[in-house]
Design an enzyme around this catalytic site. Structure first.
Site, PDB file in Angstrom:
ATOM      1  N   ASP A 154       0.859  -1.187   0.000  1.00 15.52           N
ATOM      2  CA  ASP A 154       0.000   0.000   0.000  1.00 15.52           C
ATOM      3  C   ASP A 154       0.895   1.237   0.000  1.00 15.52           C
ATOM      4  OD1 ASP A 154      -1.832   2.109   0.719  1.00 15.52           O
ATOM      5  OD2 ASP A 154      -3.161   0.613   1.609  1.00 15.52           O
ATOM      6  N   GLN A 174     -14.778   1.732   2.525  1.00 14.41           N
ATOM      7  CA  GLN A 174     -14.129   1.193   1.328  1.00 14.41           C
ATOM      8  C   GLN A 174     -13.771   2.377   0.446  1.00 14.41           C
ATOM      9  OE1 GLN A 174     -16.364  -1.680  -0.989  1.00 14.41           O
ATOM     10  NE2 GLN A 174     -14.679  -1.995  -2.417  1.00 14.41           N
ATOM     11  N   HIS A 179     -10.534  -5.479  -2.160  1.00 19.05           N
ATOM     12  CA  HIS A 179      -9.158  -5.616  -1.681  1.00 19.05           C
ATOM     13  C   HIS A 179      -9.161  -6.014  -0.221  1.00 19.05           C
ATOM     14  CE1 HIS A 179     -10.310  -1.357  -1.224  1.00 19.05           C
ATOM     15  NE2 HIS A 179      -9.451  -1.262  -0.231  1.00 19.05           N
ATOM     16  N   HIS A 195      -6.740  -6.003   3.195  1.00 16.99           N
ATOM     17  CA  HIS A 195      -5.548  -5.401   3.787  1.00 16.99           C
ATOM     18  C   HIS A 195      -4.873  -6.414   4.700  1.00 16.99           C
ATOM     19  CE1 HIS A 195      -6.762  -1.115   2.952  1.00 16.99           C
ATOM     20  NE2 HIS A 195      -7.964  -1.663   2.965  1.00 16.99           N
TER      21      HIS A 195
END
Ligand SMILES: [Zn+2]
Length: 137
Positions: free
Chosen positions: A30, A93, A99, A101
């Site tokens: 990220d 979101q 996705h 994390h």
């Protein structure tokens, strides 16, 4: 979906710090990490959230989170993780491409995911249970 940033990352049109990749899944760092090693795991094909993602892919992505977490423990000494998935704007979101994390944690890292939780809320548990429970066939 031409504008979806994660579709572009999946196709390699936008560079990413890729940690893992196979035919269906990509995991990359990220760029706005909550902690060093914060990794996003995505399906390469566009799905918006957990509800339209096929269960088989959800299982593969979850399994990839476990595999990466084990690898990070072994190679980087991380010993704890938060695995977070947000489905829907009201759940924060931010990118509307599914996705997951994977956030490595360590003691005294200063993160507190529950800091803003509503303390002292006492819902009607009995009514909620009746509304939410899944009846056995
Ligand atoms: Zn997408």
């Amino acid at each position: 979906m031409a504008e979806c940033i994660f579709c572009k990352i999946a196709k390699g049109e936008i560079p990413s710090h890729t940690i893992y990749e196979d035919g269906e899944i990509k995991a990359f760092l990220d760029i706005q990490p909550s902690n060093p090693g914060h990794t996003l795991i995505i399906p390469k094909k566009h799905y918006e959230n957990i509800f339209d993602l096929p269960e088989r892919l959800l299982l593969r992505i979850t399994s990839t989170a476990k595999k990466l977490g084990g690898h990070y423990r072994e190679k980087a000494g991380y010993n704890a993780f938060n695995i977070i998935q947000s489905s829907g704007k009201d759940a924060n979101q931010d990118v509307m491409h599914f996705h997951m994390h994977l956030v490595p944690r360590h003691e005294h890292d200063g993160l507190d995911l529950w800091k803003n939780m509503k303390k002292g809320v006492k819902p009607d548990f009995e009514a909620l249970k009746e509304k939410l429970k899944i009846k056995q066939p």
